[in-house]
Write a protein that holds these residues in place. Structure first.
Motif, PDB file in Angstrom:
ATOM      1  N   SER A 186       1.131  -1.607  -0.158  1.00 21.60           N
ATOM      2  CA  SER A 186      -0.093   0.307   0.088  1.00 21.60           C
ATOM      3  C   SER A 186       0.927   1.121  -0.048  1.00 21.60           C
ATOM      4  N   ILE A 187       0.136   2.056  -0.649  1.00 19.73           N
ATOM      5  CA  ILE A 187       0.936   3.426  -0.130  1.00 19.73           C
ATOM      6  C   ILE A 187      -0.106   4.917   0.009  1.00 19.73           C
ATOM      7  N   ALA A 188       1.070   5.777   0.455  1.00 24.29           N
ATOM      8  CA  ALA A 188      -0.578   6.729   0.789  1.00 24.29           C
ATOM      9  C   ALA A 188       0.350   7.855   0.069  1.00 24.29           C
ATOM     10  N   VAL A 189      -0.829   8.355  -0.750  1.00 31.29           N
ATOM     11  CA  VAL A 189      -0.659   9.968  -1.660  1.00 31.29           C
ATOM     12  C   VAL A 189      -1.698  10.814  -1.010  1.00 31.29           C
ATOM     13  N   GLN A 190      -1.395  11.976  -1.398  1.00 32.75           N
ATOM     14  CA  GLN A 190      -2.293  13.797  -0.910  1.00 32.75           C
ATOM     15  C   GLN A 190      -2.697  13.498  -2.796  1.00 32.75           C
ATOM     16  N   CYS A 191      -3.876  13.672  -2.638  1.00 33.19           N
ATOM     17  CA  CYS A 191      -4.492  14.016  -4.014  1.00 33.19           C
ATOM     18  C   CYS A 191      -5.691  15.258  -2.953  1.00 33.19           C
ATOM     19  N   GLY A 192      -4.708  16.531  -4.138  1.00 32.38           N
ATOM     20  CA  GLY A 192      -5.821  18.547  -3.470  1.00 32.38           C
ATOM     21  C   GLY A 192      -6.087  18.013  -1.880  1.00 32.38           C
ATOM     22  N   ARG A 193      -6.836  18.150  -1.027  1.00 32.93           N
ATOM     23  CA  ARG A 193      -6.887  17.739   0.159  1.00 32.93           C
ATOM     24  C   ARG A 193      -6.957  16.531   0.983  1.00 32.93           C
ATOM     25  N   GLU A 194      -7.253  15.540   0.319  1.00 38.17           N
ATOM     26  CA  GLU A 194      -7.743  14.381   1.282  1.00 38.17           C
ATOM     27  C   GLU A 194      -5.901  13.126   0.723  1.00 38.17           C
ATOM     28  N   ARG A 195      -5.726  13.087   1.818  1.00 40.69           N
ATOM     29  CA  ARG A 195      -4.800  11.714   2.470  1.00 40.69           C
ATOM     30  C   ARG A 195      -5.746  10.544   1.626  1.00 40.69           C
ATOM     31  N   VAL A 196      -4.820   9.864   0.718  1.00 43.67           N
ATOM     32  CA  VAL A 196      -5.472   8.846   0.487  1.00 43.67           C
ATOM     33  C   VAL A 196      -4.985   7.367   0.280  1.00 43.67           C
ATOM     34  N   ALA A 197      -4.607   6.631   1.471  1.00 39.48           N
ATOM     35  CA  ALA A 197      -4.430   4.824   1.082  1.00 39.48           C
ATOM     36  C   ALA A 197      -5.058   4.088   0.163  1.00 39.48           C
ATOM     37  N   GLY A 233      -4.418  -7.756  -6.673  1.00 40.23           N
ATOM     38  CA  GLY A 233      -4.273  -7.469  -8.175  1.00 40.23           C
ATOM     39  C   GLY A 233      -5.407  -5.969  -7.976  1.00 40.23           C
ATOM     40  N   ASN A 234      -6.513  -6.175  -7.021  1.00 42.38           N
ATOM     41  CA  ASN A 234      -7.173  -5.670  -6.764  1.00 42.38           C
ATOM     42  C   ASN A 234      -6.956  -3.852  -5.933  1.00 42.38           C
ATOM     43  N   TYR A 235      -6.882  -3.312  -6.739  1.00 44.25           N
ATOM     44  CA  TYR A 235      -7.221  -1.660  -6.368  1.00 44.25           C
ATOM     45  C   TYR A 235      -7.894  -1.137  -5.375  1.00 44.25           C
ATOM     46  N   TYR A 236      -8.061  -0.055  -4.113  1.00 46.84           N
ATOM     47  CA  TYR A 236      -8.875   0.276  -3.535  1.00 46.84           C
ATOM     48  C   TYR A 236      -8.104   1.022  -2.368  1.00 46.84           C
ATOM     49  N   ALA A 237      -9.034   2.234  -2.579  1.00 47.63           N
ATOM     50  CA  ALA A 237      -8.895   3.594  -2.198  1.00 47.63           C
ATOM     51  C   ALA A 237      -9.489   3.756  -1.399  1.00 47.63           C
ATOM     52  N   VAL A 238      -9.105   4.432   0.311  1.00 47.90           N
ATOM     53  CA  VAL A 238      -9.432   4.894   1.608  1.00 47.90           C
ATOM     54  C   VAL A 238      -9.053   5.921   2.218  1.00 47.90           C
ATOM     55  N   SER A 239      -9.612   6.535   2.507  1.00 50.29           N
ATOM     56  CA  SER A 239      -9.564   8.214   3.444  1.00 50.29           C
ATOM     57  C   SER A 239      -7.782   7.312   4.177  1.00 50.29           C
ATOM     58  N   ASP A 240      -6.878   8.366   4.070  1.00 46.64           N
ATOM     59  CA  ASP A 240      -5.529   7.882   4.663  1.00 46.64           C
ATOM     60  C   ASP A 240      -5.638   7.940   6.722  1.00 46.64           C
ATOM     61  N   MET A 241      -7.089   8.224   6.645  1.00 43.97           N
ATOM     62  CA  MET A 241      -6.996   9.088   8.196  1.00 43.97           C
ATOM     63  C   MET A 241      -8.091   7.643   8.572  1.00 43.97           C
ATOM     64  N   CYS A 242      -8.001   7.316  10.021  1.00 46.46           N
ATOM     65  CA  CYS A 242      -8.853   6.344  10.337  1.00 46.46           C
ATOM     66  C   CYS A 242      -9.908   7.292  11.484  1.00 46.46           C
ATOM     67  N   PRO A 243     -10.776   6.781  11.633  1.00 46.02           N
ATOM     68  CA  PRO A 243     -11.307   7.632  12.406  1.00 46.02           C
ATOM     69  C   PRO A 243     -11.992   8.047  13.425  1.00 46.02           C
ATOM     70  N   ASN A 299     -20.287   0.653   0.626  1.00 46.36           N
ATOM     71  CA  ASN A 299     -20.300   1.119   1.332  1.00 46.36           C
ATOM     72  C   ASN A 299     -20.491   0.804   3.189  1.00 46.36           C
ATOM     73  N   PRO A 300     -20.058   0.417   4.058  1.00 46.46           N
ATOM     74  CA  PRO A 300     -20.482   0.437   5.297  1.00 46.46           C
ATOM     75  C   PRO A 300     -20.531   1.243   6.393  1.00 46.46           C
ATOM     76  N   ASN A 301     -20.691   2.190   5.937  1.00 45.66           N
ATOM     77  CA  ASN A 301     -20.745   3.712   7.186  1.00 45.66           C
ATOM     78  C   ASN A 301     -19.980   3.903   8.438  1.00 45.66           C
ATOM     79  N   ASP A 302     -19.214   3.041   8.038  1.00 44.62           N
ATOM     80  CA  ASP A 302     -18.251   3.302   9.338  1.00 44.62           C
ATOM     81  C   ASP A 302     -17.029   4.048   9.654  1.00 44.62           C
ATOM     82  N   GLY A 303     -17.376   5.485   8.228  1.00 37.99           N
ATOM     83  CA  GLY A 303     -16.345   6.586   9.011  1.00 37.99           C
ATOM     84  C   GLY A 303     -14.785   6.559   8.499  1.00 37.99           C
ATOM     85  N   VAL A 304     -14.962   5.261   7.139  1.00 40.34           N
ATOM     86  CA  VAL A 304     -13.824   5.602   6.594  1.00 40.34           C
ATOM     87  C   VAL A 304     -14.510   5.927   5.408  1.00 40.34           C
ATOM     88  N   CYS A 305     -14.159   7.122   3.913  1.00 33.28           N
ATOM     89  CA  CYS A 305     -14.172   7.027   3.306  1.00 33.28           C
ATOM     90  C   CYS A 305     -13.744   6.726   2.127  1.00 33.28           C
TER      91      CYS A 305
END
Ligand code: FES
Length: 99
Positions: A18-29, A35-45, A78-84
């Motif tokens: 995994s990596i972390a990247v900056q996308c505008g104001r959002e830091r994304v993991a 081989g499947n890619y997933y992107a979530v907010s890199d900030m635990c709720p 989306n399981p509505n767990d606070g993670v974007c």
């Protein structure tokens, strides 16, 4: 309106990594799971821990700070767990995130 941002190339994230990247104001993991890619907010709720540095088992990531767990499921489940979660697009060798 959603915006596509190139965040990496496929070679940058080997399977199981995994990596972390900056996308505008959002830091994304970005995770590569079998081989499947997933992107979530890199900030635990819970308290802001970096999910990109978490332990991954199957499609679940454990936050490295206190162990809360989150499913790296597709955006439409989306399981509505606070993670974007963000849609990922693969174009050729490029990985793009829809913010
Ligand atoms: S900051 Fe993630 S579990 Fe506490």
């Amino acid at each position: 309106m959603p915006e596509l941002t190139k965040v990496a190339q496929i070679k940058d994230i080997p399977v199981g990594e995994s990596i972390a990247v900056q996308c505008g104001r959002e830091r994304v993991a970005i995770f590569n799971i079998d081989g499947n890619y997933y992107a979530v907010s890199d900030m635990c709720p819970h308290a802001g821990g970096p999910l990109s540095q978490g332990y991954v088992k199957g499609t679940r990531v454990s936050c490295p700070w206190h162990g809360w767990q989150f499913d790296l499921c597709p955006v439409d489940e989306n399981p509505n767990d606070g993670v974007c979660r963000f849609p990922i697009h693969i174009q050729g060798e490029d990985i793009l995130v829809e913010i």
